[in-house]
Design an enzyme around this catalytic site. Structure first.
Site, PDB file in Angstrom:
ATOM      1  N   CYS A  16       0.848  -1.198   0.000  1.00  0.00           N
ATOM      2  CA  CYS A  16       0.000   0.000   0.000  1.00  0.00           C
ATOM      3  C   CYS A  16       0.883   1.248   0.000  1.00  0.00           C
ATOM      4  O   CYS A  16       0.618   2.222  -0.702  1.00  0.00           O
ATOM      5  CB  CYS A  16      -0.900   0.025   1.242  1.00  0.00           C
ATOM      6  N   CYS A  84     -21.263  39.809   4.817  1.00  0.00           N
ATOM      7  CA  CYS A  84     -20.270  39.382   5.826  1.00  0.00           C
ATOM      8  C   CYS A  84     -20.031  37.883   5.704  1.00  0.00           C
ATOM      9  O   CYS A  84     -18.891  37.407   5.759  1.00  0.00           O
ATOM     10  CB  CYS A  84     -20.761  39.701   7.237  1.00  0.00           C
ATOM     11  N   ASP A 517      33.185  18.194  21.180  1.00  0.00           N
ATOM     12  CA  ASP A 517      33.661  19.547  21.384  1.00  0.00           C
ATOM     13  C   ASP A 517      33.893  19.696  22.891  1.00  0.00           C
ATOM     14  O   ASP A 517      33.269  18.991  23.688  1.00  0.00           O
ATOM     15  CB  ASP A 517      32.581  20.520  20.886  1.00  0.00           C
TER      16      ASP A 517
END
Length: 834
Positions: A16, A84, A517
């Site tokens: 699928c 409106c 680091d």
């Protein structure tokens, strides 16, 4: 290019997924399509100038799947006429993905129907307000409830089918068995009549198997196939041959003894049983994501003109003051303005213990106040909050595919045609040769009462061919990786680890070197006072003098000294009478008639201060990588304060754990060799590359890669971004810069190195689960297909019936899902440290 995440329902296997991806990829303007079967989510990257959401929806529905549709209700105030109404409706219909927008003027209600997950509600509200109307959430359906509703709908759908199909299928089986053993003594004769069997099997096939036939037809129209075609072929062939042999016994297809009504009925029943069990278990793998979504509060209490007013949480703006009380969820990211509280951040950072928050503390939206109350100034709202970004990262990760999954999809997608060819070859082999060469009358199919001898060569060959079709369905292959990735990303979020995609999880299992680091990653990233070395005065007097001198300085070292002063004296230092800052050198100040100098050794020497008294101790402290600030009173050296970027509490333990697991830790830093070595020694790292610029870190990583190592890089700064990108796996500290977080593929929310250990463990466990799932998925096919095709029949005299094949296929999907759920019990080794 834009990306949209669509909700698509009805997909059930890898085929699928392939079908939908292929279908949408064919739309001009589409660059990338990724389907997440577990989430029912389809991510499409496309050119909005060439195509749009409606095109994708049309393709998906043509393929036989259902587009998720959501309904939103708003209260719109200020509308007074038809004009409106027209204006508001037109504005709403202008949004991409909106199917319809209807205003009920008397009720002041706007109802918007849109494809699920597409509508930007916040922008819609803003546009309506810009038209001059007030708009409020009227009855927005909760997305969590919507997902739950969709899952429950699927469960109800399959349960209803089971209720209808199973009794009739069992009746068909009993009727077929009537002439066997003792059944003829208590089973009524009419139950074994072929016309009666046809009458009870027909609704089973038409009602139970309807969706397989329809989806196969819709797929074939667009030139794509999926497992529905296998089901439809299997059920349809069995039923059609049975009907022909019942109505036209002399048609040459085996006669009235070769009716397979019970096979067609039981085959349908077992396939539906599998779908039902899948629907029950599938939703449980995304529990972590649902928990995170559930943390999003719907409303916030905002201070407006000194009064508390409850408004929708998505309408809080930056700078608003939000009041949060005990037991409530903080709705936005922000800074505490007033109050103290104990806050549970466990779902966001993995920190199991509540964290104390006070004035000036940062708080995260989605965390829960256990005790106390806070007034929080909003700094990030809506989609920018940490919670929303975590949810987005998880959703994106779950819609990506690892290389192994892509290979599995290709295999599964091309499997269907191969299986049909194999079924034909199997039929012809047994029909023209195998039956005459190997058949013995004593042979029976497992779970089938019919004697093989009564069926003849056509029936025998046909049933073996049908069994091959049914047992080949690659349903479990489609679930194997998405379910594990979903559970793994959820487990990661539980421990404050965010994986941005599935591929990184696979890559992390191959990492050998982890580069760190120094500043902000191994260390806290800010200096702290480590030593007070007074001369001719005591420590407290040195700290008093240093506090006065540094009071007005904004230098990070000065701030660290002031912090130390506050910790010890619980008060602010006095202000100097005069203060003069000499950038890059030091400070000249006066206090109570005493001239104070503070700064480097060179600065004091330039001002005629003899620093030789500190010679030996200064040399020792510098050797430990510490920075020294010298202090003089009336040109006499009175002391030295040593500062250092201190190592995080858990860094050494994390490095130790990583080394035990066989990883090679490396430190990459721009700091000098002496400082770098001192820090590396403290945490147990022996390989150090010091004094390098960002490009130097990249070169160092390349050097390890050229030696054949997969390298992960952990960093937090802007200067780490190139190295994070160069590394095979970039691990960004969540406490670092946004640029680093963008560059990294994994985010450690708390910035704790122990969580890197957790991340590596979770990645390994997740990918281990993926491999197990693929094993279970493929073992059914690899063992089942030759067994079903009768390869072992000449020796075993046993064959798998189509019904048993359907049962095995159902359990293959369920076993894969259940195996994935075991990941919930997994605990990474870093947990004990955390």
């Amino acid at each position: 290019m834009e990306t949209v995440n669509l909700k698509v329902y009805g997909m059930s296997c890898a085929a699928c997924v392939k079908k939908v991806e292929k279908g949408i990829s064919g739309v001009p303007g589409v660059e990338q399509v990724v389907v997440n079967l577990i989430n029912n989510q389809v991510a499409v990257k496309y050119d909005p100038q060439k195509t749009g959401i409606s095109d994708f929806a049309r393709v998906i529905e043509d393929l036989g799947y259902e587009m998720g549709v959501a309904e939103y209700k708003f209260r719109v105030e200020g509308m007074s006429c038809a004009a409106c109404v027209q204006k508001v409706e037109k504005a709403a219909r202008g949004f991409a993905g909106v199917l319809d927008a209807v205003v009920n003027l008397p009720a002041q209600q706007l109802t918007v129907k849109a494809y699920e997950g597409v509508l930007d509600v916040g922008r819609l509200k803003r546009e309506i307000r810009e038209l001059g109307y007030e708009i409020f959430n009227f009855e927005e359906i909760d997305p969590l409830a919507r997902e739950k509703e969709a899952r429950e709908k699927e469960i109800r759908h399959q349960r209803l089918k089971m209720i209808v199909v199973w009794p009739l299928a069992i009746l068909a089986m009993i009727g077929t068995m009537r002439h066997l053993w003792i059944f003829k003594y208590f089973v009524p004769e009419f139950l074994g009549n072929n016309y009666f069997l046809m009458a009870i099997t027909t609704p089973v096939v038409l009602y139970g198997g309807y969706e397989f036939f329809v989806k196969s037809y819709q797929g074939l129209k667009r030139g794509v196939t999926d497992m529905n075609l296998l089901y439809a072929t299997g059920i349809g062939s069995a039923y059609l041959i049975a009907v022909i042999n019942t109505l036209f016994p002399n048609a040459g297809f085996g006669g009235p003894k070769a009716t397979f009504f019970e096979s067609a009925a039981l085959l349908t029943a077992f396939i539906i049983l599998g779908r039902y069990l899948e629907a029950l278990t599938r939703g449980r793998t995304s529990e972590a994501l649902r928990k995170l979504i559930s943390l999003k509060p719907k409303t916030a209490r905002v201070l407006i003109n000194g009064e508390e007013k409850e408004i929708p949480a998505d309408e809080v703006e930056i700078g608003d003051l939000v009041v949060v009380r005990p037991g409530e969820t903080i709705p936005v990211d922000g800074v505490v303005e007033r109050g103290t509280a104990s806050v549970d951040e466990s779902m966001l950072t993995g920190e199991s213990l509540p964290v104390d928050k006070g004035e000036g503390s940062m708080v995260l939206g989605g965390s829960i106040i256990k005790t106390g109350a806070l007034t929080v100034k909003a700094t990030r709202v809506g989609k920018e909050t940490s919670l929303s970004r975590i949810i987005k990262l998880m959703e994106e990760a779950q819609t990506t595919k690892a290389p192994l999954q892509k290979l599995a999809d290709v295999v599964a997608g091309n499997f269907i045609l191969g299986v049909h060819i194999l079924a034909l070859v199997t039929f012809f082999f047994w029909f023209f040769y195998g039956y005459q060469a190997y058949f013995t009358p004593e042979t029976r199919f497992l779970m089938s009462p019919a004697k093989i001898a009564e069926m003849g060569v056509f029936g025998f060959s046909m049933l073996i061919s049908l069994t091959v079709l049914v047992i080949s369905c690659p349903c479990a292959v489609g679930l194997a990786m998405p379910s594990a990735i979903m559970a793994g990303t959820g487990k990661g979020a539980e421990y404050g680890v965010l994986f941005k995609n599935a591929e990184v999880i696979e890559k992390m299992t191959k990492v050998k070197v982890i580069a760190f680091d120094k500043t902000g990653t191994i260390t806290k990233g800010e200096p702290e006072v480590t030593d007070l070395i007074p001369f001719e005065i005591n420590e407290q007097q040195l700290l008093e003098l240093a506090g006065v001198a540094e009071k007005l300085s904004e230098h990070p070292l000065a701030q660290a000294i002031i912090k130390k002063y506050r910790e010890i004296n619980q008060k602010e230092p006095s202000e100097p009478a005069t203060f003069h800052n000499i950038p890059g050198k030091g400070i000249m100040a006066t206090y109570s008639g005493v001239n104070i100098l503070a700064g480097s050794e060179k600065f004091l020497q330039e001002n005629r201060v003899d620093t030789s008294l500190a010679g030996e101790i200064a040399k020792k402290l510098k050797g430990e990588g510490k920075t020294l600030v010298y202090f003089a009173a009336d040109h006499r050296l009175v002391g030295v304060i040593a500062l250092a970027d201190t190592v995080k509490e858990s860094s050494a333990k994390a490095i130790e754990l990583l080394k035990k697991k066989g990883y090679i830790p490396v430190m990459l830093t721009g700091d000098n060799e002496v400082t770098a070595r001192a820090i590396a020694q403290k945490v147990g790292i022996s390989e150090v590359v010091a004094g390098v610029l960002p490009e130097g870190k990249v070169e160092a990583i390349k050097a390890y890669q050229e030696k054949g190592y997969m390298v992960a890089m952990a960093g937090d700064g802007i200067n780490d971004a190139p190295a994070l990108t160069q590394a095979d796996v970039g691990i960004a500290m969540g406490t670092g810069t946004d640029i680093a977080k963008e560059a990294g593929e994994v985010v450690i929310v708390k910035g704790d190195l122990v969580d890197i250990v957790n991340a590596m463990d979770i990645a390994r466990a997740t990918f281990g689960k993926v491999k197990q799932n693929f094993f279970w998925a493929f073992v059914y096919n690899t063992l089942g297909i030759p067994f079903a095709a009768g390869v072992f029949y000449p020796w075993t005299k046993a064959l798998v019936s189509p019904e048993l094949a359907a049962l095995l296929m159902a359990f293959s999907s369920v076993s894969v899902t259940l195996n994935t759920l075991l990941l919930k019990r997994f605990k990474p080794s870093g947990k004990a440290v955390g």
